[in-house]
Motif scaffolding. Sequence first.
Motif, mmCIF file in Angstrom:
data_model
loop_
_atom_site.group_PDB
_atom_site.id
_atom_site.type_symbol
_atom_site.label_atom_id
_atom_site.label_comp_id
_atom_site.label_asym_id
_atom_site.label_seq_id
_atom_site.Cartn_x
_atom_site.Cartn_y
_atom_site.Cartn_z
ATOM 1 N N ARG A 128 10.147 10.189 9.915
ATOM 2 C CA ARG A 128 8.981 9.575 9.263
ATOM 3 C C ARG A 128 8.109 8.834 10.275
ATOM 4 O O ARG A 128 6.885 8.919 10.247
ATOM 5 N N TYR A 179 0.590 5.209 -2.024
ATOM 6 C CA TYR A 179 0.778 6.560 -1.468
ATOM 7 C C TYR A 179 1.965 7.251 -2.139
ATOM 8 O O TYR A 179 1.961 8.454 -2.375
ATOM 9 N N ARG A 180 2.996 6.470 -2.443
ATOM 10 C CA ARG A 180 4.180 7.025 -3.095
ATOM 11 C C ARG A 180 3.849 7.527 -4.501
ATOM 12 O O ARG A 180 4.332 8.575 -4.930
ATOM 13 N N ARG A 213 -0.012 11.364 13.207
ATOM 14 C CA ARG A 213 -1.019 12.044 12.398
ATOM 15 C C ARG A 213 -2.409 11.717 12.959
ATOM 16 O O ARG A 213 -2.589 10.719 13.675
ATOM 17 N N ARG A 234 -6.149 9.574 1.871
ATOM 18 C CA ARG A 234 -6.355 8.245 2.444
ATOM 19 C C ARG A 234 -7.637 7.600 1.911
ATOM 20 O O ARG A 234 -7.661 6.411 1.604
ATOM 21 N N THR A 271 5.689 11.533 0.599
ATOM 22 C CA THR A 271 4.650 10.532 0.864
ATOM 23 C C THR A 271 4.231 10.575 2.327
ATOM 24 O O THR A 271 3.029 10.591 2.645
ATOM 25 N N SER A 272 5.211 10.592 3.210
ATOM 26 C CA SER A 272 4.889 10.620 4.632
ATOM 27 C C SER A 272 4.104 11.889 4.958
ATOM 28 O O SER A 272 3.155 11.867 5.736
ATOM 29 N N ASP A 301 4.232 9.496 10.921
ATOM 30 C CA ASP A 301 3.265 8.426 10.651
ATOM 31 C C ASP A 301 2.503 8.017 11.920
ATOM 32 O O ASP A 301 1.342 7.634 11.859
ATOM 33 N N THR A 311 0.831 -1.218 0.000
ATOM 34 C CA THR A 311 0.000 0.000 0.000
ATOM 35 C C THR A 311 0.863 1.265 0.000
ATOM 36 O O THR A 311 0.441 2.301 -0.496
ATOM 37 N N GLY A 331 1.552 -2.073 5.269
ATOM 38 C CA GLY A 331 1.365 -0.619 5.317
ATOM 39 C C GLY A 331 1.513 -0.107 6.729
ATOM 40 O O GLY A 331 2.378 -0.553 7.486
ATOM 41 N N ARG A 332 0.661 0.866 7.088
ATOM 42 C CA ARG A 332 0.720 1.454 8.429
ATOM 43 C C ARG A 332 -0.582 1.248 9.198
ATOM 44 O O ARG A 332 -0.596 1.253 10.417
ATOM 45 N N ASP A 333 -1.683 1.116 8.437
ATOM 46 C CA ASP A 333 -3.016 1.094 9.065
ATOM 47 C C ASP A 333 -3.848 -0.083 8.559
ATOM 48 O O ASP A 333 -5.069 -0.010 8.535
ATOM 49 N N SER A 375 0.417 11.673 3.141
ATOM 50 C CA SER A 375 -0.475 10.553 3.467
ATOM 51 C C SER A 375 -1.287 10.857 4.723
ATOM 52 O O SER A 375 -2.121 10.066 5.128
#
Length: 228
Positions: free
Chosen positions: A179, A38-39, A186, A108, A98-99, A183, A34, A128-130, A102
Amino acid sequence: MKHYSIAIDGPAGAGKSTIAKKAAKRLGFLYVDTGAMYRALALYFIRQGISADEEDRIGEVLDDADITIAYEDGTQQVYLNGENVSGLIRTEDVSRMTSATSRYAAVRSKLLQLQRKLAKEADVVMDGRDIGTFVLPDADLKIYMTAGSRERAKRRFLELTEQGIPCNIEEIEKGIIERDERDMNREIAPLAKAEDAVLLDTSQMSVEEVADAVLAMYQNKAAGGNGT
Ligand code: DC
């Protein structure tokens, strides 16, 4: 038909993509990166001359950026308005953009739909992150993969050095910490471990050990266990 999903979240450089790719290959699942989506969007904003703090302009141009993914020899390729940009999205500039972008709700929600659709259509390992907290809250297996910032910087340093790219480990670590901060702090869908995710600290583990651990968790879960 119900599809199986494995969610892997964690900070930059924890080894998520290497492991997710390997696990997907061994299980015959689709690997969904993912971060690459975003990138690709961040690259679009850069090309439009938009800076990271121009949320309104980002909202205005979002509809003009069509992001799709395809698989070539089992490897995910990301397309921006029909152009394969997979080779252009790994630079430091794009990482930073990206960071920074996003964090916007409009960014999102645009990608959320694409990510959920992919998981509906195939068995996936998605990183990803989420993913475990937000994109796929009902994922069959959730893993939160992490490692110390120095170890993560060291891995990135070796990767770049191998490619002949000059770099400085202190700078890399500084970028990673910045980053992570952004991340994790946010407002929308910050990087966090889902309550039901298994924590995997890879600082002292080899790639093979981590891949084996993930597959063992999958087998345990598939046999009705709790993944640990
Ligand atoms: O995984 P990566 O390093 O390619 O991700 C790049 C950036 O994208 C990362 O700093 C945060 C953002 N990202 C995100 O917010 N949510 C995701 N699911 C994946 C990535």
